[in-house]
Design an enzyme around this catalytic site. Structure first.
Site, PDB file in Angstrom:
ATOM      1  N   HIS A  57      11.248  -5.680   3.059  1.00  0.00           N
ATOM      2  CA  HIS A  57       9.801  -5.886   2.933  1.00  0.00           C
ATOM      3  C   HIS A  57       9.403  -6.434   1.563  1.00  0.00           C
ATOM      4  CE1 HIS A  57       5.823  -5.242   4.544  1.00  0.00           C
ATOM      5  NE2 HIS A  57       5.465  -4.396   3.600  1.00  0.00           N
ATOM      6  N   TRP A  58      10.301  -6.364   0.590  1.00  0.00           N
ATOM      7  CA  TRP A  58      10.013  -6.798  -0.780  1.00  0.00           C
ATOM      8  C   TRP A  58      10.714  -8.123  -1.077  1.00  0.00           C
ATOM      9  CZ3 TRP A  58      10.608  -1.823  -4.247  1.00  0.00           C
ATOM     10  CH2 TRP A  58       9.378  -1.143  -4.282  1.00  0.00           C
ATOM     11  N   ASN A  77       4.476  -4.092  -8.129  1.00  0.00           N
ATOM     12  CA  ASN A  77       4.951  -4.979  -7.065  1.00  0.00           C
ATOM     13  C   ASN A  77       5.353  -6.358  -7.568  1.00  0.00           C
ATOM     14  OD1 ASN A  77       3.433  -4.354  -3.804  1.00  0.00           O
ATOM     15  ND2 ASN A  77       4.573  -2.998  -5.133  1.00  0.00           N
ATOM     16  N   ASN A 105       1.175  -9.100  -0.291  1.00  0.00           N
ATOM     17  CA  ASN A 105       2.315  -8.409   0.310  1.00  0.00           C
ATOM     18  C   ASN A 105       1.806  -7.214   1.105  1.00  0.00           C
ATOM     19  OD1 ASN A 105       4.801  -6.135  -0.820  1.00  0.00           O
ATOM     20  ND2 ASN A 105       5.070  -7.599   0.801  1.00  0.00           N
ATOM     21  N   GLY A 159       0.763  -1.240   0.000  1.00  0.00           N
ATOM     22  CA  GLY A 159       0.000   0.000   0.000  1.00  0.00           C
ATOM     23  C   GLY A 159       0.792   1.286   0.000  1.00  0.00           C
ATOM     24  N   GLY A 160       2.051   1.270  -0.410  1.00  0.00           N
ATOM     25  CA  GLY A 160       2.811   2.506  -0.433  1.00  0.00           C
ATOM     26  C   GLY A 160       2.410   3.422  -1.574  1.00  0.00           C
TER      27      GLY A 160
END
Length: 274
Positions: free
Chosen positions: A251-252, A33, A92, A24-25
């Protein structure tokens, strides 16, 4: 009366359906993503990459409730439109929360879950809140307004290897993030996390004990958005959970550990009853 589907999506491959739900960035979308992962998964599955409400080319939903509840309901409408009775879900961060809510509210529509640093399910036992990554999201829209520098600072919290945050990536995400639709969507989403009338729907850890699906939790050891200690409660509460931790990873995981993530997730999903 037919259902109006508002979500934009990309589809590729044949086989059992796998729905990808992005984080959600600012400037996020399904393809931004998961674009690199899609061709790999599409060799074995029918891949459906969704732009969640208010992101990418998807309008913000008119449905009521917490964002996870809204997004999950929209994804179910899309599955109905596509004739998909059951699918694996790969989520994610924010998408992990949407996947979890969908599985809780519509358990018969979900086969297996892959959740990477999922929102709403992770509870930071040791790390402070808000985390560094969440602070950067707040800062992006704060006065005097968005900037590429603010976005770059946020994106660097998503990875262990900051070389992945290129000028091209920042420019692409920034152009998407600053449209009036994106700014309004982010604001609307954020309000559902703070409004007492909806916030409790986002506390998915309270309901985690109800989930009966096989679930693969994936975390980066150096995650600065949803830190690794957030996995502890999820691992304790989920009946059929397993946890894989990547060292040297933020986080990725789908990008930083590209090959390993693909093998791990595909093997897990392929092992499920379909």
């Amino acid at each position: 009366m037919g259902v109006t589907v508002t979500l934009s999506y990309h589809e590729e491959g044949k086989g059992f359906p796998v729905v990808f739900l992005h984080g959600g960035g600012p400037g996020a979308s399904g393809v931004s993503n998961f674009g690199r992962n899609v061709p790999v998964f599409a060799k074995q599955f029918r891949v459906i990459v969704v732009d969640q409400p208010g992101f990418g080319r998807s309008a913000m939903s008119a449905k009521a409730g917490h964002y996870f509840t809204i997004a999950a309901a929209e994804v179910v409408d899309l599955l109905d439109e596509l004739g998909v009775e059951k699918a694996h879900l790969v989520g994610n961060s924010l998408g992990g929360g949407t996947a979890m809510r969908l599985a809780l509210d519509h358990p018969d529509r979900v086969a297996r879950l892959v959740l990477m640093g999922p929102g709403g399910l992770s509870v930071n036992v040791f790390s402070p809140d808000p985390t560094e990554g969440v602070k950067r999201i707040y800062e992006f829209g704060a006065p005097p307004g968005p900037s590429k520098e603010k976005l770059a600072a946020f994106l660097r919290t998503l990875v262990f290897d900051t070389r992945l945050v290129t000028d091209e990536l920042v420019a692409e995400r920034f152009a998407s993030a600053i449209t009036p639709e994106s700014m309004a969507g982010m604001a609307a989403m954020g309000r559902t996390f703070t409004d007492p009338a909806t916030a409790e729907q986002g506390m998915l850890w309270r309901e985690a004990h109800r989930l009966r699906h096989e679930t693969l939790l994936i975390w980066g050891r150096e995650d600065r958005v949803n830190p690794l200690d957030g996995a502890l409660l999820a691992l304790k509460l989920l009946k059929k959970a397993q946890l894989h931790v990547f060292g040297g990873c933020g986080h990725w995981a789908q990008l930083e550990k590209f090959d390993e993530f693909n093998r791990l997730a595909i093997d897990f999903l392929a092992g499920g009853a379909q």
